[in-house]
Design an enzyme around this catalytic site. Structure first.
Site: not given
Length: 356
Positions: A210, A234, A306, A309, A332
């Site tokens: 990111r 995150k 993004h 990405r 993820h």
């Protein structure tokens, strides 16, 4: 936005907020949430609490005086009234007759409020070790998501990806062709940051990290020998991310000029730097967004970091056909998010079959 300006704006908003929002801010800063995320959340709280005063839900004189009990006793009907207000109010500072803000904007506001309510009802502790209150009205408020199939989303996004030879072609364009289009003055400006710009874009294309993860990298986070970077994902989780080999020469070229070009001291730990009035600073996300937009628009189509990405994820899935591998690369926890890339690759396969 420059970090100094961002922090100034955050301080101005903090001065308006109630004590419990300031506690929330400090708690999330320790996670750590990025300053950009917290700034956006504070803007949403300013909008919400301004409505609380305007609607008469609280008779406080100013936002900072709104008691915690107002949030505790907020009804589902109150929150729905706020959503209707946001949806129907005239747009501010816009040359348009359109009423209200987009559903995406409303969802962003509700997400910020959900985060605050979760903190107040689950995460914070008072002197007795209990949260400030237990009733979370945000759990009763539903959000409307944009209706779009994965196939439709894939169709919309695939034209903004640099797949196949276009990944290397984009970097080659910036390195060799873009300078030929510039005036002498623009060329001088371009050459000052050429190696850095190429290194950043190559890293995004080769790792799929990111934008926030890239700009927050420190020198110690990059292992060129192993082609691995350590990033903060995150939620504050640390992760090691593999970087494709094609980015190595661009990173090496940047590191070779970094100290002299950006006049670094030992205290300048940021990997990617910019000079402001002769002083090195960590490059901010806004600068990278503008840089990517400028180069990509000249090359093919204007894109965001993004989309770079997405480019890496699509290429990696096309090469491996493994959603698990792609989800790990992107950080993820679930493969559900990577379903999009299977649709994009299927389109690429269909195009190849049609050309036979």
């Amino acid at each position: 936005m420059k970090r100094e300006i961002l922090l100034e704006r955050i301080d101005k908003l903090k001065q308006l907020m109630p004590w419990y929002v300031l506690e929330y801010y400090q708690s999330k800063l320790a996670v750590p949430y990025s300053f950009t995320t917290l700034y956006e959340y504070l803007k949403e709280y300013d909008r919400f609490f301004s409505w609380v005063l305007e609607s008469g839900i609280s008779n406080a004189d100013k936002i900072s005086d709104i008691p915690l009990s107002v949030l505790e006793n907020m009804s589902k009907k109150d929150m729905e009234s706020f959503i209707l207000y946001x949806r129907e109010r005239p747009l501010l500072n816009a040359n348009t007759t359109k009423q209200g803000v987009s559903q995406t904007t409303i969802n962003r506001t509700l997400s910020a409020l959900s985060s605050l309510y979760k903190y107040l009802t689950e995460e914070v502790e008072n002197d007795q070790g209990e949260p400030y209150f237990y009733r979370n009205v945000m759990k009763k408020v539903s959000t409307k998501k944009k209706k779009e199939t994965l196939a439709a989303r894939a169709e919309n996004i695939k034209q903004k990806l640099f797949l196949g030879d276009e990944t290397e072609g984009f970097l080659t364009y910036i390195d060799q062709e873009h300078p030929q289009q510039l005036s002498n003055r623009a060329l001088s400006s371009f050459n000052k940051n050429k190696e850095r710009d190429l290194a950043i874009i190559a890293l995004l294309l080769a790792s799929g990290v990111r934008l926030s993860e890239a700009v927050n990298l420190d020198l110690r986070d990059l292992n060129l020998k192993m082609m691995v970077i350590d990033v903060t994902r995150k939620g504050g989780k640390r992760d090691s991310v593999n970087v494709a080999a094609f980015a190595k020469p661009y990173l090496e070229n940047y590191l070779a000029i970094r100290n002299q070009r950006y006049k670094t001291e030992k205290t300048d730990t940021a990997l990617f730097l910019t000079l402001y009035r002769g002083v090195p600073n960590r490059i901010d996300a806004s600068s990278v967004e503008k840089m990517v937009a400028k180069y990509s628009e000249d090359f093919k189509v204007r894109v965001t970091p993004h989309k770079l990405r997405h480019t890496l994820a699509t290429r990696l899935y096309d090469a491996t056909k493994s959603q698990v591998l792609v989800s790990h690369q992107l950080g993820h926890a679930s493969t559900q998010v990577t379903d999009l890339y299977t649709h994009i690759v299927n389109d690429e396969q269909k195009n190849a079959l049609d050309s036979l």
